[in-house]
Design an enzyme around this catalytic site. Structure first.
Site, mmCIF file in Angstrom:
data_model
loop_
_atom_site.group_PDB
_atom_site.id
_atom_site.type_symbol
_atom_site.label_atom_id
_atom_site.label_comp_id
_atom_site.label_asym_id
_atom_site.label_seq_id
_atom_site.Cartn_x
_atom_site.Cartn_y
_atom_site.Cartn_z
ATOM 1 C CB VAL A 16 -18.713 -41.012 -1.560
ATOM 2 C CG1 VAL A 16 -19.503 -42.373 -0.669
ATOM 3 C CG2 VAL A 16 -19.338 -39.880 -0.995
ATOM 4 C CB THR A 75 -28.726 -28.073 -5.783
ATOM 5 O OG1 THR A 75 -29.536 -27.370 -6.599
ATOM 6 C CG2 THR A 75 -28.751 -27.477 -4.345
ATOM 7 N N GLY A 121 -32.253 -21.099 -10.649
ATOM 8 C CA GLY A 121 -32.057 -20.920 -9.117
ATOM 9 C C GLY A 121 -33.289 -21.305 -8.527
ATOM 10 N NE ARG A 122 -35.861 -26.466 -7.717
ATOM 11 C CZ ARG A 122 -36.470 -27.694 -8.586
ATOM 12 N NH1 ARG A 122 -37.745 -27.428 -8.594
ATOM 13 N NH2 ARG A 122 -35.544 -28.489 -8.962
ATOM 14 C CG ASP A 149 -34.208 -28.538 0.936
ATOM 15 O OD1 ASP A 149 -33.129 -28.960 1.687
ATOM 16 O OD2 ASP A 149 -34.444 -27.599 1.148
ATOM 17 N NE ARG A 182 -36.338 -32.382 -11.026
ATOM 18 C CZ ARG A 182 -35.437 -31.901 -10.384
ATOM 19 N NH1 ARG A 182 -34.701 -31.787 -9.226
ATOM 20 N NH2 ARG A 182 -34.602 -30.938 -11.513
ATOM 21 N N GLY A 201 -31.753 -32.992 -9.747
ATOM 22 C CA GLY A 201 -31.207 -32.036 -10.819
ATOM 23 C C GLY A 201 -29.583 -32.477 -10.638
ATOM 24 C CG ASP A 204 -32.152 -24.541 -3.426
ATOM 25 O OD1 ASP A 204 -31.269 -25.328 -3.367
ATOM 26 O OD2 ASP A 204 -33.268 -24.691 -4.159
ATOM 27 C CG ASP A 229 -31.345 -24.292 -7.682
ATOM 28 O OD1 ASP A 229 -30.957 -23.974 -8.941
ATOM 29 O OD2 ASP A 229 -32.298 -25.453 -7.417
HETATM 30 O O1 F6P Z 1 -32.340 -27.624 -8.979
HETATM 31 C C1 F6P Z 1 -31.894 -27.379 -10.333
HETATM 32 C C2 F6P Z 1 -32.519 -26.876 -11.295
HETATM 33 O O2 F6P Z 1 -31.855 -26.477 -12.367
HETATM 34 C C3 F6P Z 1 -33.160 -25.622 -10.964
HETATM 35 O O3 F6P Z 1 -32.429 -24.407 -11.061
HETATM 36 C C4 F6P Z 1 -34.656 -25.550 -11.946
HETATM 37 O O4 F6P Z 1 -35.497 -24.944 -11.687
HETATM 38 C C5 F6P Z 1 -34.701 -26.963 -11.984
HETATM 39 O O5 F6P Z 1 -33.724 -27.686 -11.670
HETATM 40 C C6 F6P Z 1 -34.884 -27.494 -13.414
HETATM 41 O O6 F6P Z 1 -35.414 -28.900 -13.553
HETATM 42 P P1 F6P Z 1 -35.451 -29.902 -14.404
HETATM 43 O O7 F6P Z 1 -34.081 -30.150 -14.666
HETATM 44 O O8 F6P Z 1 -36.194 -31.007 -14.136
HETATM 45 O O9 F6P Z 1 -35.997 -29.098 -15.806
#
Ligand code: F6P
Length: 320
Positions: free
Chosen positions: A23, A125, A170-171, A103, A72, A11, A129, A127
């Site tokens: 960088v 990220t 926040g996943r 991660d 991803r 993300g 996390d 999150d």
């Molecule tokens: O990891 C960042 C995040 O925005 C999370 O908070 C959320 O759960 C997820 O990505 C959403 O993913 P996507 O952009 O694939 O819908």
């Protein structure tokens, strides 16, 4: 090492551009060539690789998103995909890779290292996390966006004597919710790390505060703790208070990065190049008590991060 590749993966997060800029500029300053890999690890598999120069990263420090795009990548999760990606690095002359992401992206970096391409990870990220790091790029901007949105929500919630249940991202982690909840003065904040009971922790508290004259309510819920719509429906059914659910969603991932994100991204990007320049590889850059540090990728991926639940107690004590 002569050529450094840089990519963003997973993300996107505000401040990723500032990290790319750091960088690229730090690497060029030290005499390396830099290549940008677009669309995350996908770009290695499709050959979407561009030369970066000093001006490639002009005018981006204040911009959200990522100029290198992100993705991803499913194919990269297979051994065949990883071998293909490593081969693509060799063909493009990329000796080492800087990976900005979460991660999942670092697991990819570890796989690339196993295929002979040394890597450095930078935590990006919203999150927050990433276990090895106190802080991740994008977290502060996302929280400030959430606060701005919930402040607006408060106006209309108050005018209608309603209850607003706001779902933040926040996943599986509650960091965004926890701090945002305090900052907006939420009556209750629900996070996945702390089990809750809707009757005991939300509805009873609403009824208690009603007795002291409170007429509108803000409840912040982390997406990992529950769905705002379910909670709002339950509240309305059990209390009769007109309730609405708001899911802030991807708006939290956009926007111009805050000072904190720009500075952290710049420090982390610079640190990544310092490591490479010292011949130190396969590390994740991190923050510890405001300092920039680094950890072995495998160690970083095996670490565990706690959340400061004392903040919940404070929130609970002053939202009455
Ligand atoms: O990891 C960042 C995040 O925005 C999370 O908070 C959320 O759960 C997820 O990505 C959403 O993913 P996507 O952009 O694939 O819908």
């Amino acid at each position: 090492i002569k050529t450094i590749g840089v990519l963003t993966s997973g993300g996107d997060a505000p401040g990723m551009n500032a990290a790319i800029r750091a960088v690229v500029r730090a690497a060029l300053f030290k005499g390396y060539k830099v290549k940008g890999v677009r669309h995350g690890y996908n770009g290695l598999l499709t050959g979407d690789i561009v030369d970066m120069n000093l001006r490639s990263v002009s005018e981006i420090i204040h911009r959200g998103g990522t100029i290198l795009y992100t993705a991803r990548c499913l194919e990269f999760k297979t051994l065949e995909g990883q071998q293909k990606a490593a081969q693509a690095c060799r063909e493009a002359g990329i000796d080492t890779l800087v990976v900005i992401g979460g991660d999942g992206s670092f697991r990819g970096a570890k796989d690339m290292a196993a295929q002979g391409i040394p890597c450095i990870g930078i935590p990006g990220t919203i999150d927050n996390d990433i276990a090895c790091s106190d802080y991740t790029i994008g977290y502060d901007t996302a929280m400030n966006t959430a606060v701005e949105m919930i402040d607006k929500l408060r106006d209309t919630t108050q005018s209608h004597d309603r209850c607003s249940v706001v779902e933040v991202m926040g996943r599986n982690a509650g960091y965004i919710a926890l701090n945002t909840g305090i900052a907006v003065g939420a009556l209750v904040t629900l996070i996945p790390e702390v089990p809750f009971d809707l009757d005991r922790d939300v509805i009873s508290k609403m009824k208690e505060t009603q007795k002291t004259g409170k007429k509108h309510f803000i409840i912040v819920v982390a997406e990992g703790a529950g769905k705002a719509s379910d909670i709002a429906n339950e509240i309305q059914a059990r209390t009769g208070i007109d309730s609405r659910a708001t899911v802030l969603g991807h708006v939290q991932r956009g926007g111009s990065p805050t000072l904190r994100d720009r500075v952290t991204a710049s420090r982390m990007g610079y640190h990544a190049i310092e490591l490479i320049n010292k011949g130190i590889f396969n590390r994740v850059v991190a923050t510890r008590a405001e300092s920039i540090v680094d950890y072995d990728i495998s160690v970083a991926l095996s670490m565990y991060k706690t959340i400061d639940t004392a903040l919940l107690d404070i929130s609970h004590a002053i939202s009455i």
